[in-house]
Design a protein around this motif. Structure first.
Motif, short mmCIF file in Angstrom:
data_model
loop_
_atom_site.label_atom_id
_atom_site.label_comp_id
_atom_site.label_asym_id
_atom_site.label_seq_id
_atom_site.Cartn_x
_atom_site.Cartn_y
_atom_site.Cartn_z
N PRO A 187 0.72 -1.39 0.12
CA PRO A 187 -0.01 0.04 0.05
C PRO A 187 0.96 1.37 0.00
N ALA A 188 1.87 1.20 0.91
CA ALA A 188 2.81 2.39 0.67
C ALA A 188 3.60 2.53 -0.66
N LEU A 189 3.86 1.54 -1.34
CA LEU A 189 4.30 1.76 -2.69
C LEU A 189 3.45 2.17 -3.60
N LEU A 190 2.11 1.55 -3.39
CA LEU A 190 1.00 2.42 -4.30
C LEU A 190 1.16 3.69 -3.99
N GLN A 191 1.04 4.22 -2.83
CA GLN A 191 0.64 5.60 -2.52
C GLN A 191 2.20 6.38 -3.24
N LYS A 192 3.22 5.81 -3.01
CA LYS A 192 4.50 6.47 -3.55
C LYS A 192 4.31 6.63 -5.00
N CYS A 193 4.07 5.67 -5.64
CA CYS A 193 3.65 5.74 -7.25
C CYS A 193 2.82 6.79 -7.55
N PHE A 194 1.54 6.76 -6.81
CA PHE A 194 0.71 7.74 -7.13
C PHE A 194 1.25 9.30 -6.97
N ASN A 195 1.98 9.53 -5.77
CA ASN A 195 2.59 10.63 -5.61
C ASN A 195 3.56 10.99 -6.78
N ASP A 196 4.37 9.90 -6.97
CA ASP A 196 5.34 10.36 -8.34
C ASP A 196 4.60 10.51 -9.44
N LEU A 197 3.57 10.03 -9.70
CA LEU A 197 2.88 10.27 -11.02
C LEU A 197 2.33 11.84 -11.10
N ILE A 198 1.69 12.32 -10.09
CA ILE A 198 1.00 13.33 -10.10
C ILE A 198 2.18 14.43 -9.93
N ASN A 199 3.23 14.36 -9.78
CA ASN A 199 4.47 15.13 -9.31
C ASN A 199 5.48 15.22 -10.42
N SER A 200 5.53 14.26 -11.54
CA SER A 200 6.53 14.13 -12.59
C SER A 200 6.04 14.72 -13.89
N SER A 201 7.00 14.99 -14.60
CA SER A 201 6.63 15.56 -15.74
C SER A 201 6.36 14.46 -16.60
N PRO A 202 5.54 14.57 -17.63
CA PRO A 202 4.97 13.42 -18.54
C PRO A 202 6.19 12.68 -19.04
N ASP A 203 7.27 13.41 -19.67
CA ASP A 203 8.51 12.80 -20.17
C ASP A 203 8.89 11.78 -19.19
N TYR A 204 9.35 12.42 -17.87
CA TYR A 204 9.97 11.69 -16.82
C TYR A 204 9.03 10.36 -16.35
N ALA A 205 7.70 10.65 -16.28
CA ALA A 205 6.69 9.69 -15.88
C ALA A 205 6.79 8.36 -16.86
N GLU A 206 6.68 8.62 -18.09
CA GLU A 206 6.84 7.64 -19.25
C GLU A 206 8.01 6.87 -19.25
N PHE A 207 9.02 7.32 -18.99
CA PHE A 207 10.20 6.50 -18.96
C PHE A 207 10.90 6.22 -17.59
N GLN A 208 10.46 6.61 -16.63
CA GLN A 208 11.06 6.25 -15.42
C GLN A 208 10.11 5.51 -14.23
N LEU A 209 8.77 5.61 -14.58
CA LEU A 209 7.62 5.00 -13.75
C LEU A 209 7.09 3.74 -14.14
N VAL A 210 7.33 3.40 -15.33
CA VAL A 210 6.73 2.03 -15.82
C VAL A 210 6.83 0.87 -15.10
N ASP A 211 7.96 0.65 -14.58
CA ASP A 211 7.98 -0.48 -14.05
C ASP A 211 7.23 -0.59 -12.56
N GLN A 212 7.65 0.78 -11.85
CA GLN A 212 6.79 0.89 -10.63
C GLN A 212 5.30 0.76 -10.72
N ALA A 213 4.72 1.47 -12.00
CA ALA A 213 3.21 1.41 -12.05
C ALA A 213 2.99 -0.07 -12.11
N LYS A 214 3.58 -1.11 -12.96
CA LYS A 214 3.31 -2.32 -13.35
C LYS A 214 3.46 -3.02 -11.83
#
Length: 545
Positions: free
Chosen positions: A149-176
């Motif tokens: 649950p804490a990892l889900l919350q962190k992923c959520f926070n990273d998504l809303i606070n990251s630029s689209p380019d960063y999110a698309e290339f850096q958060l894919v594995d975390q989201a999966k």
């Protein structure tokens, strides 16, 4: 292939032994005191294909395998197994001539290898170490699952606070990993502000406040998840909602607006009073930060129209032509150009600003607001990178002090371009200095810890307080070599001193310079120096004579 033990052995650590030579298999099985490790050989195989069959029926902890086998090599087998069971531990048995395969095995993430002829005492030590590592990883994996649950919350926070380019290339594995549904045709973000959060906490206490928030979020999820992919996050006095449209449909924002209106009306008698902001649609979840910022901006209109309402960014944009809020990504584009030292790109960026302002009929006040947003972002970026340069601050102050004197947008853009170029040059100087300092600290750390057998990039990166991947890139750029090559160089140089000036045995020298295996040390020494350690010592002795 001997049949694996059945489930009654699950309380023991399970080991599979593989070698096309049955005598080798028998030697390993009989010469290792498995009870010492709380382990059992659950299967023996003479080829890799049999191992793949066994793996499906047995939850093995460790595989001990020869590297060179007919049909499928140990390396090929390892690739297949690790793809589906990334936590499986494998020890390879290899001949000295197979050392290049052993190195490839290490790159695959294989735990260890032992050379033939097998030293069973040494093999026992390796097995003990690997099984302990396996148990520790299982414990950590359980902790990781518990912290999901804490990892889900962190992923959520990273998504809303990251630029689209960063999110698309850096958060894919975390989201999966946290099973975010990425299949929607479009996404948007809504932000629900609890207007009386301070009052509720003061009146009812923090525990009651959180119970009310959880109840509200459960009802919100129940209301919206029937028609949308829905994720809700409690951010203290705000609830952030990411919604995904499973099927492209017209008037999607209007549909959400109506659903949230009914939700808001339903909770009019709740102790919690709400104001809701809705961002615009974005094409992928990686751009949700844009919609999130829009939703937050929409919320600001409560200061004009009062609390308890729902504000959609589309309604605001259609009724407010001034550039108070920008959705074109100009601020992040500017930061990216400066960080990449793209001088030509910065010139094009400033030229495009004048065209953009003309197309949107921005007046001078509108242009001032736009510039303020750009330079505020630039100032924050420089501050975040540790740069507080007086010249840049003076240039930014001057552009606003002289603003009334500008006669054309081109004059403003020219001044902006000077600020951007100066920022780029100062940033480059700062980065180069910082990178050089980090590289020197790495060298110092390695020179004082090379004898540590477990010395790793993680240890070194922790000592300089940067991530391993970033450190590797920085050191390579600053010094022109990889950190692993430097470690080898330092160790081999020290080995030369010990070989030249002491009578220490090879095993003792190996341990003193950070190698747990004298054969691996010998191979590394020969690769570096062109001769074995023994030959090097004889050459030194002959030279002294």
């Amino acid at each position: 292939m001997k049949s694996p033990f059945k489930k009654g052995w699950n309380d023991m650590k399970q080991v599979i032994v593989v070698d096309d030579n049955e005598l080798s298999v028998e030697g390993i099985c009989k010469n290792i005191d498995w009870s010492r490790f709380g382990a059992k050989v659950c299967a023996t195989c003479t080829n890799a294909n049999d191992v793949l069959d066994v793996i499906g029926a047995v939850e093995a902890d460790l595989i001990i395998s020869d590297i060179c086998m007919p049909q499928m090599s140990g390396l090929e087998m390892a690739r297949v197994i690790l793809k589906n069971k990334p936590h499986m531990k494998i020890i390879f048995i290899s001949a000295y001539d197979d050392f290049k395969y052993a190195k490839e095995a290490i790159r695959l993430g294989i735990c260890d290898y032992v050379e033939k002829p097998v030293d069973y005492a040494y093999l026992s030590e390796v097995i003990d170490k690997v099984l302990q590592q396996s148990q520790e990883e299982k414990r950590l994996l359980e902790q990781l699952q518990q912290s999901r649950p804490a990892l889900l919350q962190k992923c959520f926070n990273d998504l809303i606070n990251s630029s689209p380019d960063y999110a698309e290339f850096q958060l894919v594995d975390q989201a999966k990993y946290v099973d975010l549904d990425l299949s929607a045709e479009e996404y948007l973000c809504a932000v629900i502000r609890i207007d009386n959060s301070i009052e509720i906490k003061s009146t009812f206490g923090i525990e009651r406040y959180h119970v009310l928030m959880m109840s509200l979020m459960n009802d919100l999820d129940h209301t919206l998840s029937r028609d949308h992919i829905c994720y809700c996050s409690n951010q203290g006095s705000h609830i952030i909602v990411i919604l995904g449209n499973r099927q492209q449909q017209l008037h999607y924002i209007r549909m959400i607006y109506e659903q949230l209106s009914r939700f808001n009306k339903k909770h009019e008698t709740s102790p919690l009073s709400m104001t809701i902001g809705i961002g615009d649609i974005v094409s992928s979840i990686w751009s949700i930060s844009v919609s999130y910022q829009q939703a937050k901006h929409a919320l600001e209109y409560k200061f004009i129209f009062g609390e308890g309402h729902i504000f959609s960014i589309r309604d605001i944009k259609s009724n407010h032509p001034s550039p108070i809020f920008f959705t074109d990504g100009s601020e992040e584009a500017l930061v990216r150009l400066i960080s990449q030292k793209d001088i030509a790109g910065m010139k094009q960026f400033t030229d495009d600003l004048a065209v953009q302002w003309a197309q949107h009929y921005y007046d001078k006040n509108g242009i001032a607001a736009y510039i303020y947003s750009l330079l505020a972002r630039l100032t924050r970026y420089l501050y975040d990178t540790g740069i507080d340069h007086l010249q840049i601050r003076n240039m930014i102050t001057d552009i606003f002090a002289d603003f009334d004197q500008f006669q054309t947008s081109e004059q403003i853009c020219s001044r902006l371009y000077d600020i951007f170029v100066e920022s780029c040059q100062i940033l480059q100087q700062s980065v180069e200095t910082h990178h050089h300092q980090i590289a020197e600290r790495v060298i110092h750390y390695i020179e004082h810890h090379y004898m540590n057998i477990d010395l790793s990039l993680n240890d070194i990166s922790s000592s300089v307080n940067v991530s391993p991947s970033y450190l590797g890139a920085v050191f390579k750029k600053a010094k022109g070599q990889n950190i692993s090559d430097l470690i080898t160089t330092v160790r081999i140089n020290k080995a030369q001193e010990l070989l030249s000036h002491t009578n220490l045995k090879m095993m003792e020298i190996s341990e003193k310079i950070g190698y747990s295996n004298q054969y691996y040390f010998s191979a590394c020494f020969k690769k570096k120096m062109g001769v074995t350690p023994t030959e090097y010592r004889l050459n030194v002795m002959n030279t002294k004579l």
